[in-house]
Scaffold this active site. Structure first.
Site, PDB file in Angstrom:
ATOM      1  N   ASP A   1     -15.661  10.435  12.667  1.00 62.21           N
ATOM      2  CA  ASP A   1     -14.800   9.041  13.198  1.00 62.21           C
ATOM      3  C   ASP A   1     -14.732   7.982  12.111  1.00 62.21           C
ATOM      4  O   ASP A   1     -15.445   8.187  11.101  1.00 62.21           O
ATOM      5  CB  ASP A   1     -15.374   8.468  14.419  1.00 62.21           C
ATOM      6  CG  ASP A   1     -14.240   7.519  15.396  1.00 62.21           C
ATOM      7  OD1 ASP A   1     -13.348   7.351  14.471  1.00 62.21           O
ATOM      8  OD2 ASP A   1     -14.670   7.485  16.404  1.00 62.21           O
TER       9      ASP A   1
ATOM     10  N   HIS B   1     -17.128   0.605  17.943  1.00 61.82           N
ATOM     11  CA  HIS B   1     -16.516  -0.280  16.948  1.00 61.82           C
ATOM     12  C   HIS B   1     -17.346  -1.316  16.619  1.00 61.82           C
ATOM     13  O   HIS B   1     -17.224  -1.988  15.689  1.00 61.82           O
ATOM     14  CB  HIS B   1     -15.013  -0.570  17.395  1.00 61.82           C
ATOM     15  CG  HIS B   1     -14.058   0.357  17.431  1.00 61.82           C
ATOM     16  ND1 HIS B   1     -14.027   1.353  18.559  1.00 61.82           N
ATOM     17  CD2 HIS B   1     -12.967   0.860  16.495  1.00 61.82           C
ATOM     18  CE1 HIS B   1     -12.902   2.134  18.289  1.00 61.82           C
ATOM     19  NE2 HIS B   1     -12.417   1.966  17.111  1.00 61.82           N
TER      20      HIS B   1
END
Length: 685
Positions: free
Chosen positions: A410, A326
């Site tokens: 993702d 992230h």
């Protein structure tokens, strides 16, 4: 975006006849479609009819249908397509007609060679009329195909959480012919509200059903704000029970299905073989490939048995990293042989078990793909992550490992992708690499138009697009995700959801999973606690410590709670600790810095151990590695998550309500690198 969407305003869709569906071309029984899964439970199942149209689209029919059985001694069918086998051997044909088109399917009740008794069989009819997916793809406009491959999120709109569908989002669903949407915690507040929101999305979709997805892993990644908060994967790894993993997956699946959510981005099949991993941790079943594979497959079957698509993530493995994708771009340095023995093992087992989808990792694997790209952030040459790698997605996953299901990226807004690759460039690279779904694209409009231009220019072949759309539609057929001619009234959906979500049966599974996960790694005659009513207990910590205290207080009223964000004890608090019969210290960590012996939290626990005259019981609220920083406590429990059931289970174990049976699903190292507690360690009373 509002002004743009208003230019494409379409009135809300009402009856099926108002849709620009062209002419009806056929009516077929859903179970005759080759990609449709068939199954009979307790001698019963439901047949569905599919309306096909000349433009290639199709939906579930629900108007003016007549169902009949040619041999009711074998099986009967009612007006809704519900079939009941009557236990008599033989064959019947079930027919359906709308007065213009007719289809039939054969049902047998017969003896299985070598086995006692008879069982039901569904015998599909064959023919070109059942090739709905091929026909749909051949007739679908290119921009519609691109839409099937896009799955954005609409967490917020103009700063407000999206808890009901607004006209602007509805028009985006229609304009870009979206194949799916992912929901987040901001969107799913109550059971009734969530069921209504999903129903609104389904109404907004045009020709095919929407993949309504969510990350409902259990444990620390739980999106639904109502219902059952199942313990996460590492808790299941500690419980060591495939049957329990199936029950947890099935309970989660039943709750999602009741809400209309048909796709779950779970289970995590990463192997957490790096204690320093900041993003996987307790989301993994553990460090052992066989354990992860066994429990991951059981959880997957539980989900899919409930009719919800399961997704193994994050391929080819995010476990052995120390960087959060992230925030940055992690690297896994292992070669193919090591990956096949460890990281890839659970994914291979999931593929063999028929998992519906696999999610890619924004992680680089330089010994699999040494391709470089120029970072848009730094201008430097960087390795291409798995999500954008043809060698990983097509050569490794498709060709080498034989996977035929859906591949999804993702989230494309994560910094590992967003910082280094432009929104359009990243999406084009992902599709060329082999992905079927671009999840959470940055700037939906630009990405949709960019993919369309890439396909029109030949940078991405239309054949490549077609293969992805076929896989997406196959998943929708396989899981019965269909646009409905006559949708179930939303009030009935809400009523059913309220009955199932958070049901007593699911709460029972939640409690069992939490209790069986509790792992006692150390116990120097401290547990279980035996107290008199006037004995004082101190509960001390910071993050989630009030939840710990609440669970303890149910079992022993005389407690002092020390909730401290500074981890500096006052003189009064030190006196409480000195006079306490026992001290329960709840620690919460998720990274290396947090569990360092030098961190304020860990220094405080060691100070408590020095000044306390009673036993000090450490409880690792999240990661089980906390004892590395305070190895001299009198007792130590790992509970693997911060949901209510886990606190209740820890308190129950501390007070001897049950004998803990959890086994460590990871090795706990000592600070000097030796082993403090091995994989599989766990004490009981």
């Amino acid at each position: 975006m509002l002004a743009l969407s208003q230019l494409f305003f379409i009135a809300p869709v009402g009856k099926a006849e108002s849709r620009p569906m062209n002419e009806k071309s056929d009516l077929v029984i859903f179970q005759n479609i080759p990609e449709a899964e068939t199954g009979v439970k307790d001698g019963k199942f439901r047949l569905k009819a599919i309306r096909a149209y000349t433009n290639g689209t199709f939906m579930e029919a629900g108007q003016n249908l007549i169902w009949q059985s040619t041999n009711s001694n074998v099986a009967e069918v009612d007006g809704e397509g519900n079939v009941v086998f009557n236990g008599k051997r033989g064959r019947t044909f079930i027919t359906v007609t709308d007065g213009v088109f007719t289809d039939r399917i054969a049902l047998d009740f017969k003896t299985v060679p070598g086995k006692k008794g008879a069982k039901p069989f569904i015998v599909k009819q064959r023919g070109e009329r059942y090739q709905l997916i091929q026909r749909a793809v051949s007739k679908m406009p290119l921009e519609h195909k691109i839409g099937q491959m896009l799955m954005p999120d609409f967490r917020t709109w103009k700063g407000m959480n999206v808890t009901e569908l607004n006209p602007e989002i509805e028009q985006l669903v229609k304009k870009y012919h979206l194949g799916g949407v992912i929901l987040f915690r901001e969107n799913v507040v109550t059971t009734e509200q969530t069921a209504r929101l999903v129903s609104q999305y389904n109404e907004a979709s045009e020709n095919f059903g929407l993949l309504m997805s969510i990350d409902q892993e259990g444990g620390i990644v739980t999106r639904l704000q109502s219902g059952t908060d199942m313990p996460g994967n590492m808790a299941l790894g500690a419980a060591r029970s495939p049957e329990l993993a199936w029950s947890v997956g099935n309970s989660i699946g039943e709750e999602l299905a009741a809400l209309g959510i048909n796709t779950n981005f779970a289970p995590v099949m990463d192997i957490n073989n790096n204690p320093d991993n900041p993003v996987i941790g307790v989301r993994s079943f553990g460090e052992n490939p066989e354990l992860v594979g066994s429990l991951g497959v059981a959880y997957t079957k539980g989900l899919q048995d409930a009719g919800v698509a399961a997704t193994a993530k994050h391929f080819p493995g995010h476990g052995d990293t120390a960087v959060d994708s992230h925030l940055g771009l992690p690297e896994v340095p292992h070669d193919r042989d090591r990956l096949k023995k460890v990281e890839l093992y659970p994914f291979q087992k999931a593929m063999e078990a028929g998992i519906d989808a696999i999610m890619t990792a924004h992680v680089t694997f330089p010994k699999i793909d040494s391709t470089k790209a120029i970072s848009k952030k730094t201008g430097e040459e960087i390795a291409v992550p798995a999500t954008l790698s043809y060698k990983v997605l097509t050569e490794l996953m498709r060709e080498d490992m034989g996977y035929e299901g859906v591949i999804t990226t993702d989230a494309m807004n994560m910094k590992a992708i967003a910082d280094h690759f432009g929104a359009v460039d990243a999406a084009v690279r992902a599709v060329k690499a082999g992905t079927d779904i671009v999840l959470m694209p940055v700037r939906l409009e630009e990405v949709a138009e960019g993919l369309l231009k890439a396909a029109e220019s030949g940078e991405i072949s239309e054949d490549r697009i077609d293969r992805s759309v076929s896989r997406v539609l196959t998943l929708k057929i396989k899981r019965g995700i269909l646009k409905q001619e006559t949708p179930q009234p939303v009030e009935e959906t809400v009523s059913e959801a309220l009955r199932i979500v958070g049901s007593p049966q699911h709460k029972s599974v939640e409690k069992e999973a939490a209790e069986k996960s509790i792992t006692v790694a150390r116990n120097e005659n401290a547990l279980p606690l035996k107290l008199d009513d006037d004995d004082e207990v101190v509960v001390v910590g910071n993050t989630y410590i009030s939840d710990m205290a609440k669970a303890v207080k149910k079992r022993h009223a005389n407690i002092h709670l020390i909730a401290t964000s500074s981890y500096v004890l006052t003189d009064e608090q030190r006196e409480w600790i000195r006079h306490a019969k026992a001290v329960i210290a709840g620690t919460y960590t998720f990274n290396v810095a947090g569990r360092s012996p030098d961190s304020p939290q860990m220094k405080m626990v060691r100070e408590i151990a020095e000044i306390s005259n009673g036993p000090v019981i450490g409880v690792a609220i999240r990661n089980p590695y906390d004892i590395m920083a305070y190895p001299a406590v009198d007792a130590y429990l790992a509970q693997y998550g911060f949901r209510t059931a886990s606190f209740e289970a820890s308190a129950g174990a501390i007070f001897g309500e049950f004998s803990p049976s959890g086994k460590l699903p990871v090795t706990i190292p000592a600070v000097d690198g030796t082993i403090l507690y091995p994989f599989g360690h766990g004490l009981s009373y």
